[in-house]
Enzyme design. Structure first.
Site, PDB file in Angstrom:
ATOM      1  N   HIS A  36       8.905   1.536   3.916  1.00 28.47           N
ATOM      2  CA  HIS A  36       9.895   1.514   4.986  1.00 28.47           C
ATOM      3  C   HIS A  36      10.761   0.276   4.736  1.00 28.47           C
ATOM      4  O   HIS A  36      10.574  -0.430   3.731  1.00 28.47           O
ATOM      5  CB  HIS A  36       9.216   1.488   6.359  1.00 28.47           C
ATOM      6  CG  HIS A  36       8.160   0.417   6.494  1.00 28.47           C
ATOM      7  ND1 HIS A  36       8.454  -0.932   6.456  1.00 28.47           N
ATOM      8  CD2 HIS A  36       6.815   0.501   6.618  1.00 28.47           C
ATOM      9  CE1 HIS A  36       7.342  -1.623   6.588  1.00 28.47           C
ATOM     10  NE2 HIS A  36       6.319  -0.779   6.673  1.00 28.47           N
TER      11      HIS A  36
ATOM     12  N   VAL B 260      10.715  -6.830   9.905  1.00 28.78           N
ATOM     13  CA  VAL B 260      11.823  -5.878  10.061  1.00 28.78           C
ATOM     14  C   VAL B 260      11.433  -4.904  11.172  1.00 28.78           C
ATOM     15  O   VAL B 260      10.305  -4.389  11.191  1.00 28.78           O
ATOM     16  CB  VAL B 260      12.090  -5.126   8.744  1.00 28.78           C
ATOM     17  CG1 VAL B 260      13.222  -4.124   8.922  1.00 28.78           C
ATOM     18  CG2 VAL B 260      12.414  -6.118   7.630  1.00 28.78           C
TER      19      VAL B 260
ATOM     20  N   GLY C 199       5.039 -10.109   4.223  1.00 30.58           N
ATOM     21  CA  GLY C 199       5.781  -9.972   5.474  1.00 30.58           C
ATOM     22  C   GLY C 199       5.127 -10.737   6.620  1.00 30.58           C
ATOM     23  O   GLY C 199       3.903 -10.768   6.742  1.00 30.58           O
TER      24      GLY C 199
ATOM     25  N   GLY D 250      10.760  -2.616   5.848  1.00 27.94           N
ATOM     26  CA  GLY D 250      10.026  -3.882   5.678  1.00 27.94           C
ATOM     27  C   GLY D 250       9.677  -4.112   4.219  1.00 27.94           C
ATOM     28  O   GLY D 250       9.903  -5.196   3.668  1.00 27.94           O
ATOM     29  N   HIS D 251       9.138  -3.068   3.583  1.00 20.75           N
ATOM     30  CA  HIS D 251       8.815  -3.174   2.151  1.00 20.75           C
ATOM     31  C   HIS D 251      10.095  -3.430   1.341  1.00 20.75           C
ATOM     32  O   HIS D 251      10.094  -4.244   0.414  1.00 20.75           O
ATOM     33  CB  HIS D 251       8.203  -1.864   1.645  1.00 20.75           C
ATOM     34  CG  HIS D 251       6.888  -1.508   2.273  1.00 20.75           C
ATOM     35  ND1 HIS D 251       6.732  -0.438   3.116  1.00 20.75           N
ATOM     36  CD2 HIS D 251       5.657  -2.077   2.163  1.00 20.75           C
ATOM     37  CE1 HIS D 251       5.460  -0.352   3.493  1.00 20.75           C
ATOM     38  NE2 HIS D 251       4.789  -1.332   2.941  1.00 20.75           N
TER      39      HIS D 251
ATOM     40  N   MET E 147       0.838  -1.195   0.000  1.00 22.20           N
ATOM     41  CA  MET E 147       0.000   0.000   0.000  1.00 22.20           C
ATOM     42  C   MET E 147       0.879   1.254   0.000  1.00 22.20           C
ATOM     43  O   MET E 147       0.401   2.360   0.274  1.00 22.20           O
ATOM     44  CB  MET E 147      -0.937   0.002   1.208  1.00 22.20           C
ATOM     45  CG  MET E 147      -1.885  -1.196   1.198  1.00 22.20           C
ATOM     46  SD  MET E 147      -3.400  -0.941   2.122  1.00 22.20           S
ATOM     47  CE  MET E 147      -2.762  -0.667   3.767  1.00 22.20           C
ATOM     48  N   GLY E 148       2.170   1.076  -0.288  1.00 26.47           N
ATOM     49  CA  GLY E 148       3.054   2.232  -0.407  1.00 26.47           C
ATOM     50  C   GLY E 148       3.509   2.793   0.932  1.00 26.47           C
ATOM     51  O   GLY E 148       3.358   2.159   1.969  1.00 26.47           O
ATOM     52  N   TYR E 149       4.084   3.988   0.890  1.00 29.55           N
ATOM     53  CA  TYR E 149       4.716   4.651   2.035  1.00 29.55           C
ATOM     54  C   TYR E 149       5.794   3.725   2.611  1.00 29.55           C
ATOM     55  O   TYR E 149       5.750   3.302   3.760  1.00 29.55           O
ATOM     56  CB  TYR E 149       3.691   5.049   3.107  1.00 29.55           C
ATOM     57  CG  TYR E 149       4.146   6.251   3.891  1.00 29.55           C
ATOM     58  CD1 TYR E 149       4.214   7.509   3.291  1.00 29.55           C
ATOM     59  CD2 TYR E 149       4.571   6.139   5.218  1.00 29.55           C
ATOM     60  CE1 TYR E 149       4.672   8.613   3.996  1.00 29.55           C
ATOM     61  CE2 TYR E 149       5.026   7.232   5.925  1.00 29.55           C
ATOM     62  CZ  TYR E 149       5.070   8.463   5.307  1.00 29.55           C
ATOM     63  OH  TYR E 149       5.528   9.556   5.999  1.00 29.55           O
TER      64      TYR E 149
ATOM     65  N   LYS F  51       5.179  -9.743   9.511  1.00 28.61           N
ATOM     66  CA  LYS F  51       4.541  -8.698  10.337  1.00 28.61           C
ATOM     67  C   LYS F  51       3.014  -8.850  10.316  1.00 28.61           C
ATOM     68  O   LYS F  51       2.349  -8.690  11.328  1.00 28.61           O
ATOM     69  CB  LYS F  51       4.982  -7.340   9.792  1.00 28.61           C
ATOM     70  CG  LYS F  51       4.051  -6.187   9.981  1.00 28.61           C
ATOM     71  CD  LYS F  51       4.221  -5.588  11.324  1.00 28.61           C
ATOM     72  CE  LYS F  51       3.275  -4.418  11.584  1.00 28.61           C
ATOM     73  NZ  LYS F  51       2.531  -3.916  10.462  1.00 28.61           N
TER      74      LYS F  51
HETATM   75  P1  AMP Z   1       1.513  -2.755   3.530  1.00 29.23           P
HETATM   76  O1  AMP Z   1       2.046  -1.732   2.576  1.00 29.23           O
HETATM   77  O2  AMP Z   1       1.492  -2.316   4.956  1.00 29.23           O
HETATM   78  O3  AMP Z   1       0.227  -3.376   3.068  1.00 29.23           O
HETATM   79  O4  AMP Z   1       2.565  -3.941   3.518  1.00 29.23           O
HETATM   80  C1  AMP Z   1       2.978  -4.540   2.314  1.00 29.23           C
HETATM   81  C2  AMP Z   1       3.758  -5.780   2.622  1.00 29.23           C
HETATM   82  O5  AMP Z   1       4.870  -5.447   3.455  1.00 29.23           O
HETATM   83  C3  AMP Z   1       2.942  -6.832   3.397  1.00 29.23           C
HETATM   84  O6  AMP Z   1       3.271  -8.115   2.908  1.00 29.23           O
HETATM   85  C4  AMP Z   1       3.423  -6.653   4.806  1.00 29.23           C
HETATM   86  O7  AMP Z   1       3.324  -7.820   5.579  1.00 29.23           O
HETATM   87  C5  AMP Z   1       4.877  -6.296   4.579  1.00 29.23           C
HETATM   88  N1  AMP Z   1       5.424  -5.597   5.742  1.00 29.23           N
HETATM   89  C6  AMP Z   1       4.900  -4.520   6.374  1.00 29.23           C
HETATM   90  N2  AMP Z   1       5.641  -4.178   7.434  1.00 29.23           N
HETATM   91  C7  AMP Z   1       6.649  -5.083   7.498  1.00 29.23           C
HETATM   92  C8  AMP Z   1       7.758  -5.267   8.375  1.00 29.23           C
HETATM   93  N3  AMP Z   1       7.979  -4.478   9.414  1.00 29.23           N
HETATM   94  N4  AMP Z   1       8.591  -6.302   8.132  1.00 29.23           N
HETATM   95  C9  AMP Z   1       8.371  -7.122   7.079  1.00 29.23           C
HETATM   96  N5  AMP Z   1       7.367  -6.986   6.211  1.00 29.23           N
HETATM   97  C10 AMP Z   1       6.509  -5.982   6.410  1.00 29.23           C
END
Ligand code: AMP
Length: 282
Positions: free
Chosen positions: A34, A176, A147, A36-37, A30-32, A149
């Site tokens: 960090h 992460v 992730g 983890g992405h 979903m962008g933004y 997470k």
């Molecule tokens: P989001 O943009 O929050 O929907 O996350 C996109 C992907 O990044 C999803 O598969 C999340 O599980 C993964 N993700 C988000 N935060 C972390 C993190 N801290 N460590 C590892 N993967 C992450």
């Protein structure tokens, strides 16, 4: 790096790559961004010849009272980071590209989605599985990266892939964290300095649970009580849940045994944060 906004253009671009026999990796986000992405992109870069990242703040997975409008966005920064990570294609669809007028089809994984985050966020996982199924059909990747997470999300998607015979492999990468243990999340930006300090308790409660379990406390109720006490003592933290469940079928455990998921969700200020650890217990 190519930026694509339309489904047809994405299909056409990837057709060429597939015809050349390239393996395709998809990282839905979903962008933004960090770290983890970025870790997901790096893993995809390592495993696949072509890396596709999608950026789409999926309205279907937000409840009516949730933070869809306020969800942080910074497309320019995201694109610069994706270039740095060697991403080949970024797919940024508009909402109407994903959900045209009269959109009527949804994917729902049963049972696994009625517990944990599914209980406090009705409809959330239906939104996630619907958009992820659409992305899988559009990109037809060999691998898709998620992730740890979002542990329940990864479990639900793995079940969808199995049940609906999507011909791809799901890769789950470790969470992460910031230096003090807080799991990275786009929503951490909502925290003011005091809330950021309080948010440290989330991972500390998980670590405490692990320590107790490793020391031989296998009664889930006892572990839960101690962790909840820690969480409830912390100002600015409102616990949604702290639970210990079977890591495969998400059934609640009385005795901690096998592969277990220790997961929590809590409000810290206006941020709803989640975190978890996975343990193998003899
Ligand atoms: P989001 O943009 O929050 O929907 O996350 C996109 C992907 O990044 C999803 O598969 C999340 O599980 C993964 N993700 C988000 N935060 C972390 C993190 N801290 N460590 C590892 N993967 C992450």
């Amino acid at each position: 790096m190519e930026i694509i906004r339309e489904s047809k253009a994405l299909r056409d671009a990837l057709k060429v790559q597939k015809a050349a026999g390239k393996t395709i990796g998809l990282v839905p986000t979903m962008g933004y961004f960090h770290e983890g992405h970025l870790a997901l992109m790096r893993e995809a870069r390592k495993e696949c010849q072509v890396v596709v990242v999608s950026i789409f703040v999926n309205p279907l997975q937000f409840g009516p009272a949730e933070d869809l409008a306020a969800y942080p966005r910074d497309l320019e920064r995201d694109l610069a980071l994706a270039v740095q990570e060697g991403v080949n294609f970024v797919f940024i669809p508009e909402e109407k590209e994903m959900y045209p007028e009269d959109y009527a089809t949804h994917v729902e994984v049963e049972r696994l989605t009625s517990v944990l985050c599914g209980r406090s966020r009705p409809g959330h996982f239906r939104g996630v599985t619907t958009v992820v199924a659409k992305l899988f059909n559009l990109v037809q990747p060999d691998y898709a990266f998620f992730g740890q997470k979002d542990a329940q999300q990864a479990i639900v998607i793995q079940r969808m892939v199995r049940d609906l015979n999507f011909p791809l492999e799901i890769v789950v990468i470790p969470t992460v964290r910031e230096a003090d243990g807080l799991a990275m999340s786009s929503r951490n930006v909502y925290l003011n300095p005091q809330e950021r300090e309080s948010a440290r308790v989330l991972y500390r409660a998980l670590q405490k649970a692990e320590e107790l379990i490793r020391a031989g406390e296998h009664r889930a109720g006892a572990v839960k009580n101690i962790a909840l006490e820690m969480l409830c003592k912390e100002p600015r933290v409102q616990v949604d849940y702290f639970e210990i469940r079977d890591a495969e079928n998400l059934r609640e455990l009385e005795m901690i045994r096998g592969k277990v998921l220790v997961a929590l969700a809590a409000w810290v200020g206006k941020a709803r944060l989640i975190d978890n650890i996975m343990l193998e217990v003899e």
